[in-house]
Structure formats: structure tokens, C-alpha cells
Design an enzyme around this catalytic site. Structure first.
Site, mmCIF file in Angstrom:
data_model
loop_
_atom_site.group_PDB
_atom_site.id
_atom_site.type_symbol
_atom_site.label_atom_id
_atom_site.label_comp_id
_atom_site.label_asym_id
_atom_site.label_seq_id
_atom_site.Cartn_x
_atom_site.Cartn_y
_atom_site.Cartn_z
ATOM 1 N N GLU A 94 0.850 -1.039 -0.173
ATOM 2 C CA GLU A 94 0.037 -0.105 0.011
ATOM 3 C C GLU A 94 0.911 1.243 0.046
ATOM 4 O OE1 GLU A 94 -3.042 1.765 3.215
ATOM 5 O OE2 GLU A 94 -4.185 0.395 1.952
ATOM 6 N N HIS A 151 -12.501 7.775 14.196
ATOM 7 C CA HIS A 151 -11.358 7.505 15.148
ATOM 8 C C HIS A 151 -10.075 8.338 15.033
ATOM 9 C CE1 HIS A 151 -8.460 5.486 12.577
ATOM 10 N NE2 HIS A 151 -9.442 5.074 11.715
ATOM 11 N N HIS A 170 -14.693 2.558 17.903
ATOM 12 C CA HIS A 170 -12.949 2.373 18.219
ATOM 13 C C HIS A 170 -13.067 2.423 19.726
ATOM 14 C CE1 HIS A 170 -8.960 3.015 17.965
ATOM 15 N NE2 HIS A 170 -9.049 2.448 16.552
ATOM 16 N N GLU A 206 -0.096 9.719 9.940
ATOM 17 C CA GLU A 206 0.229 8.856 8.866
ATOM 18 C C GLU A 206 0.740 9.158 7.454
ATOM 19 O OE1 GLU A 206 -2.762 9.378 10.651
ATOM 20 O OE2 GLU A 206 -3.171 7.513 11.573
#
Ligand code: UD1
Ligand code: UDP
Length: 375
Positions: free
Chosen positions: A118, A208, A240, A132
Site C-alpha cells: 500500500e 477514530h 473504536h 500517517e
């Protein structure tokens, strides 16, 4: 014998690495070591149990309310130790979590090549999603091999001067696992079946993201308004496990009888719930890829997405964290069946379901065929 090591630690990495682990295990010339950092505990354990994957190492890292700094520190020492002990020929990591970055960095420090599954997703804003975007950019620098889901992802990598011959466009492994689970007979909780069968339109909600923690209230207020303005609308929200998310959710919508707050669903059940839902509202990455595969429109409660293919195709719509916009767009899809049908009919741009096979073929070609030919 080629020795690979797959490292993952959160629910989405687990789900998307399942097909890769399965495909590696099928190869007689490859021996794969599975390392679960357990950055997530219960939420990842659910996935591993469902697919009967027993990790060779479980680092049991998770702590309640962990900070990114603590997590990084604990992970780097433990992962490095295992890499030194096992001396793999190749480490595979997935996506963009702290486990992903530290897994890749530990491999780099120990001079083991890294393959990034990915690869090439970008918002080009290092604060969104946080952390991220920076994790995946850093893994992009470290990795020797890049498995990109789409052409757009490949082009992002090329713009960062990653060599073309190290990139393979293979689709997203999430489609492999989605197809696999859709073909299985799976249990669905009767209490949820009853909710789905009560004649209302059901919105499936998840929320989340760290960078949304300060603004998540607006999402919940929009949801609350929807269920009060439209008596034929209800919401199912598997919350979550993050205690911060739980507190905001309970404070804002805990008392609304048309919003069903439930524990995280086991993957097979979540996919069935998505299939039964009318509409999905989420800030999740993986769900943006899965929902279109099931013909479900998605409102994405984020300002940026690293999945522009879905927005361009028309299956995803970015609505940010604005209460007004979320309310308006959701109401539009609830009341306008033409707009809804148009969005639901779009084809999934994220893969065909054979990504893991392509990844393993690529690894075999590089490590078993080309290197053997050089000897
Ligand atoms: C992590 C990833 C994020 C990914 C998300 C998927 C990072 C920085 N973030 O974020 O990219 O989208 O996972 O869900 O890597 N907890 C439990 N049980 C669990 C899982 C979590 O109790 O099974 C609680 C713990 O208190 C933990 C907290 O949730 O401290 C946060 O978990 P963490 O992995 O740090 O961050 P996520 O927000 O889950
Ligand atoms: N998911 C699940 N149970 C749930 C909610 C989500 O199995 O109750 C799955 C979902 O199908 C997707 C993945 O978890 O494959 C997404 O994980 P998450 O939203 O936590 O992380 P992200 O994709 O945003 O990194």
C-alpha cells in the site's frame, strides 16, 4: 529458502496483510515470519482469529491511551531485537501506522531491505492525516520495493524520485480479503439483524482519527440532527476502542435511542453490516476502499483524502468535520434516490482481488529468479 518477515500491529494492517501472509505461506521456497507488534490488542486479535493466523512473535506493545512517542520507543527496541535474531532477507510492512514506520526503520537500521505494501498514498499535507502522512512518506524513502494500489499512487512515488523499476501497481489487498470474506458463510448477530430489519434507513458510522479528536463533536451533532429530523433514519456506530473516542461519543450521542453504539465488530460481521447499510459515514482509510466495493456511498469526515481515485470516481465525498455540511450531504442522499443510486452504482477503483498474488510473484521474481540467475 527465502526468509521474509511481515510486520503489522493494528486492525487495518492486519486485515490488509492477511492475503499477503496467506500467499507467502503457500510458497514452498519462502519461509515467512509473522510479527504482531499488538499496537492494537482486541481489535487485531479479532482479525487474526478469524483468519487463523498465529503470529511467530507477539510484542504485546499496546497500553491504554498510548502516546506516539512511547509507542515508537517501545517498538523500535523490540522490533530491532527480532530482526537481529531472525535475520530475514526482506521485511514487509503495510500502510502508514507507527508500527509501519518503526518496522521499516528498524529493518533499515539492520540493513534489511523493506517492501512497502500500500505504497504511494499521499495527501501531501504532513499534518493530515496525522501522523500517517509522514509515516508513509518516510517508509517511501526507506523501502526498496513499493507495491502501489493504483496508477495515481505510482505517480506520487515517481514524483518523489523513486525508481520506476522498484514500483509495482498491484491493486489494494483489501479487495482480496473482502472477496475472500464475502464468499464465506459467516455468523451475524441476531440483535443487529433485528435493528437492520426494523424498516429504517441505516447509516453505518465510524470515527477514530487522531487529528479529528478535537472536532469529532461536530460529526456527532450532525448525526444526532439527522436522526431527529428524519424518523426513518438510524445509525449503527461500532466505537473504536480508543478511550478518547469513547468518551466524546458517549457524551455527545450516548442518549440518542436511534444511534446504536456498539463494540467494534469482527471483520466478517462489519462487512455484512456495511452490505446491509444504506450509507456509510467514516474517517477510516480502509472503509473508503471497501464500501464502494459493496456499492455503498461514503461521506468522508475528513478535509483530505489519500484516496482521490474514489472522489474522482464519485463514490466518496469529502465532507470534513463541518456539522452543517455533513447534515446537508447525508440528508441529500437520504431524500434524493437519484443522487443516491448514481453514487451507489460506481465501480470500485481499488483493485481486482489478486493483489497479494502479484506481490508474491514480484518478490519471487526479484529474490528467487533474478538473484539466482546472478549466482
Ligand atoms: C492507529 C493508527 C492509525 C489507524 C488506526 C486504525 C498510528 C499512529 N495510528 O490509530 O493510522 O488508522 O490505528 O484503527 O499508528 N485500543 C484498545 N484496544 C485495541 C486498539 C486500541 O484499547 O484493540 C485503545 C488503546 O487505549 C490505545 C488507543 O486505543 O492506546 C489508541 O490506539 P493507537 O494504535 O495508538 O491509535 P489509533 O487511533 O488506534
Ligand atoms: N472494521 C472492522 N470492525 C469494525 C470497524 C471496522 O473490522 O467495527 C474494519 C473495516 O472493515 C476496515 C478496517 O477495519 O477494513 C478499518 O480500520 P480502521 O477504520 O480502524 O483504520 P483505518 O483504515 O482508518 O486505518
Amino acid at each position: 529458502m527465502l526468509k521474509t518477515m511481515t510486520i503489522f500491529g493494528t486492525r487495518p494492517e492486519g486485515i490488509k496483510m492477511v492475503p499477503v501472509v496467506q500467499a507467502l505461506n503457500k510458497e514452498p521456497a519462502i519461509s515467512n515470519i509473522v510479527v504482531n507488534t499488538a499496537q492494537h490488542r482486541e481489535m487485531l486479535d479479532q482479525v487474526l482469529e478469524l483468519f487463523a493466523i498465529v503470529p511467530d512473535y507477539d510484542l504485546d506493545i499496546m497500553q491504554a491511551n498510548q502516546t506516539l512517542e512511547e509507542l515508537t520507543g517501545r517498538l523500535i527496541q523490540k522490533i530491532s531485537q527480532i530482526i537481529q535474531q531472525e535475520q530475514p532477507d526482506l521485511v514487509l510492512v503495510h500502510g502508514d501506522t507507527t508500527t509501519t514506520f518503526v518496522g521499516a526503520y528498524s529493518a533499515y537500521l539492520n540493513q534489511v531491505p523493506v517492501a512497502h505494501v500500500e505504497a504511494g498514498l499521499r495527501t501531501h499535507n504532513i499534518h493530515s492525516p496525522f501522523p500517517e502522512e509522514i509515516n508513509r512518506q518516510m517508509v517511501g524513502r526507506i523501502a526498496s520495493y513499493h507495491f502501489a494500489p493504483t496508477d495515481t499512487n505510482r505517480d506520487n512515488l515517481l514524483r518523489e524520485n523513486i525508481k520506476e523499476e522498484t514500483i509495482a501497481v498491484v491493486g489494494n489487498t483489501v479487495i482480496d480479503v473482502l472477496l475472500q470474506i464475502s464468499q464465506r458463510e459467516s455468523f451475524f448477530p441476531p440483535e443487529l439483524e433485528t435493528i437492520f430489519n426494523n424498516g429504517k434507513k441505516t447509516i453505518l458510522l465510524t470515527s477514530h482519527r487522531r487529528e479529528n479528536l478535537g472536532t469529532m463533536e461536530s460529526v456527532f451533532r450532525a448525526i444526532h440532527r439527522l436522526t431527529t429530523a428524519h424518523s426513518n433514519v438510524q445509525v449503527i456506530f461500532p466505537i473504536h476502542k480508543n478511550p478518547k473516542v469513547r468518551k466524546i461519543s458517549l457524551d455527545e450521542i450516548g442518549k440518542n435511542k436511534n444511534i446504536h453504539l456498539i463494540e467494534p465488530l469482527e471483520y466478517a460481521q462489519f462487512i455484512q453490516a456495511m452490505d446491509k447499510a444504506y450509507l456509510v459515514i467514516t474517517d477510516s482509510g480502509g472503509i473508503q476502499e471497501e464500501a464502494p466495493g459493496l456499492g455503498k456511498p461514503v461521506l468522508v469526515t475528513r478535509d483530505t483524502t489519500e484516496r482521490p481515485e474514489g472522489v474522482a470516481a464519485g463514490t466518496l465525498k469529502l465532507v470534513g468535520n463541518s456539522e452543517e455540511l455533513i447534515f446537508k450531504e447525508a440528508q441529500h442522499l437520504i431524500t434524493n434516490s437519484l443522487a443516491y443510486d448514481e453514487m451507489a452504482a460506481i465501480r470500485n477503483p481499488f483493485g481486482q482481488g489478486n493483489s497479494a498474488e502479484q506481490i508474491v510473484n514480484y518478490i519471487k521474481k526479484i529474490f528467487l529468479e533474478e538473484k539466482a540467475a546472478l549466482v
